[in-house]
Design a protein around this motif. Structure first.
Motif, PDB file in Angstrom:
ATOM      1  N   ALA A   1       0.177 -10.169 -12.371  1.00  0.00           N
ATOM      2  CA  ALA A   1      -0.410  -9.129 -13.298  1.00  0.00           C
ATOM      3  C   ALA A   1       0.481  -8.747 -11.649  1.00  0.00           C
ATOM      4  N   MET A   2       1.362  -8.246 -10.600  1.00  0.00           N
ATOM      5  CA  MET A   2       1.548  -8.089  -9.696  1.00  0.00           C
ATOM      6  C   MET A   2       2.592  -8.894  -8.700  1.00  0.00           C
ATOM      7  N   ASP A   3       3.213  -7.670  -7.955  1.00  0.00           N
ATOM      8  CA  ASP A   3       4.573  -8.187  -7.348  1.00  0.00           C
ATOM      9  C   ASP A   3       4.035  -8.751  -5.671  1.00  0.00           C
ATOM     10  N   ALA A   4       2.624  -7.442  -5.179  1.00  0.00           N
ATOM     11  CA  ALA A   4       2.665  -7.696  -3.665  1.00  0.00           C
ATOM     12  C   ALA A   4       1.145  -7.123  -4.035  1.00  0.00           C
ATOM     13  N   LEU A   5       0.534  -7.956  -2.987  1.00  0.00           N
ATOM     14  CA  LEU A   5      -1.006  -7.327  -2.975  1.00  0.00           C
ATOM     15  C   LEU A   5      -1.208  -7.115  -1.008  1.00  0.00           C
ATOM     16  N   VAL A   6      -1.622  -5.996  -1.055  1.00  0.00           N
ATOM     17  CA  VAL A   6      -2.640  -4.934   0.281  1.00  0.00           C
ATOM     18  C   VAL A   6      -3.782  -5.376   0.557  1.00  0.00           C
ATOM     19  N   PRO A   7      -4.762  -5.620   0.736  1.00  0.00           N
ATOM     20  CA  PRO A   7      -5.784  -5.781   1.051  1.00  0.00           C
ATOM     21  C   PRO A   7      -6.236  -5.248   2.316  1.00  0.00           C
ATOM     22  N   MET A   8      -7.435  -3.937   1.851  1.00  0.00           N
ATOM     23  CA  MET A   8      -7.504  -3.572   3.831  1.00  0.00           C
ATOM     24  C   MET A   8      -8.471  -3.461   4.060  1.00  0.00           C
ATOM     25  N   ALA A   9      -9.276  -4.011   5.291  1.00  0.00           N
ATOM     26  CA  ALA A   9     -10.629  -3.521   5.835  1.00  0.00           C
ATOM     27  C   ALA A   9     -11.474  -4.276   5.304  1.00  0.00           C
ATOM     28  N   SER A  10     -11.473  -5.638   4.624  1.00  0.00           N
ATOM     29  CA  SER A  10     -12.394  -6.799   4.167  1.00  0.00           C
ATOM     30  C   SER A  10     -11.705  -7.878   4.311  1.00  0.00           C
TER      31      SER A  10
END
Length: 353
Positions: free
Chosen positions: A169-178
């Motif tokens: 469903a997405m091109d890229a992911l940026v999870p933060m503080a996790s």
């Protein structure tokens, strides 16, 4: 940590309003109703209201931005976050991207216990929240594919779940503080103590209170100081007992306008979070952004490093600790990592469903 979720959101929205006038297009508000929303408990709400904020035009590349516990769309429109990312020439330039910021279940202007149901409101968890986000994006806004999902704290944990539940469903992911690991250790211990303190207050009355429990401000303040702020920053700000007392006094003096049931639901929803079981399912390039002094996700345990080895196309950017960082709160300031987000978007290929 917010001493007052609702009050702070209002302040942030006010600050953001003065900021975006010069930096990026005016945010727009919207509501969409998810029909017959089924929670992980099996309970069904005939109508679940989902409020959201957008920046930019629907013709832009869609980007989903996910807020932290107790926040809302307003909390992502601050000068330190939206002001560093959404403006002209910035990594998420709103003339190019269509930025979507949902108020999660139980937060902001979306359906929540304080609307009237109190503790009869269905118990929700992070899987429910991500499912609601997915339905809002795909059914409510008609978007089938996202250029990027970026989330902070709770929103970071949601970002991990998006990558696993909806890998195409997405091109890229940026999870933060996790961390993509089970909610555990000091992170859950402190949450549990905060929640139990509120629920065991006679004022709480099993959620059927007439005024907000008096212990809330103490529980919230204790949790906030223990789990956000940064060791070096606190030492710099409070090198004496008198200065430490001043910080505590100032925080305790802030009004608590958050509803206790909303608050308890928000924090308890993390209890069964565990993104560590399906990391191999993630397909999109992933950039994890954490800070070295994050009290809730300490890098020295090694659990994040071990988990990242299972992510096919993932890397970690660890912000070094300093007197300028704020522990778990560091990622609220995008100047620490805007260059890394820009680089990811320049290199991540556009994928299709």
């Amino acid at each position: 940590m917010r001493a007052s979720c609702a009050a702070l959101s209002a302040v942030l929205l006010s600050i953001a309003t003065s900021a975006w006038a010069a930096d990026y297009p005016a945010p727009k508000q919207g509501d969409w109703t998810a029909k017959d929303f089924k929670f992980h408990t099996g309970e069904v709400m005939p109508e679940l209201r989902l409020h959201y904020t957008t920046v930019g035009e629907p013709s832009g590349q869609p980007v989903l931005v996910l807020h932290g516990t107790g926040g809302s769309g307003a909390s992502m429109l601050t000068p330190a976050f939206g002001g560093e990312l959404f403006g002209a020439g910035q990594p998420l330039d709103a003339s190019k991207y269509y930025i979507i910021i949902p108020d999660n279940i139980g937060h902001g202007k979306s359906s929540k216990p304080s609307d009237g149901m109190k503790t009869s409101f269905p118990k929700y968890n992070y899987d429910d929240m991500v499912e609601a986000q997915y339905r809002l994006v795909t059914e409510g806004l008609g978007i089938k594919h996202l250029r990027l999902i970026i989330g902070n704290s709770m929103g970071g944990m949601h970002t991990w779940l998006w990558g696993e539940k909806y890998p195409k469903a997405m091109d890229a992911l940026v999870p933060m503080a996790s961390q993509p690991t089970e909610m555990a250790s000091r992170n859950w211990m402190l949450r549990r103590i905060m929640l139990d303190t509120i629920r065991n207050d006679p004022d709480y009355n099993n959620g059927d209170y007439t005024s907000q429990p008096r212990t809330m401000k103490y529980a919230i303040t204790a949790y906030g100081i223990a789990s956000i702020g940064g060791t070096l920053a606190y030492q710099s700000q409070a090198p004496t007992a008198a200065k430490a007392d001043k910080i505590v006094d100032d925080r305790l003096a802030m009004p608590i306008t958050a509803d206790a049931n909303d608050f308890v639901y928000q924090w308890e929803s993390s209890h069964d979070y565990n993104a560590g079981e399906r990391l191999e399912a993630i397909e999109a390039p992933l950039l994890l952004i954490n800070s070295a002094d994050d009290e809730r996700n300490p890098p020295e345990t090694g659990v994040t490093d071990a988990a990242m080895k299972r992510v096919k196309n993932g890397r970690l950017f660890l912000i070094p600790a300093s007197t300028e960082t704020r522990g778990h709160g560091t990622t609220g300031n995008a100047r620490f990592y805007s260059g890394q987000v820009r680089q990811l978007l320049q290199t991540a290929p556009q994928r299709t469903m």
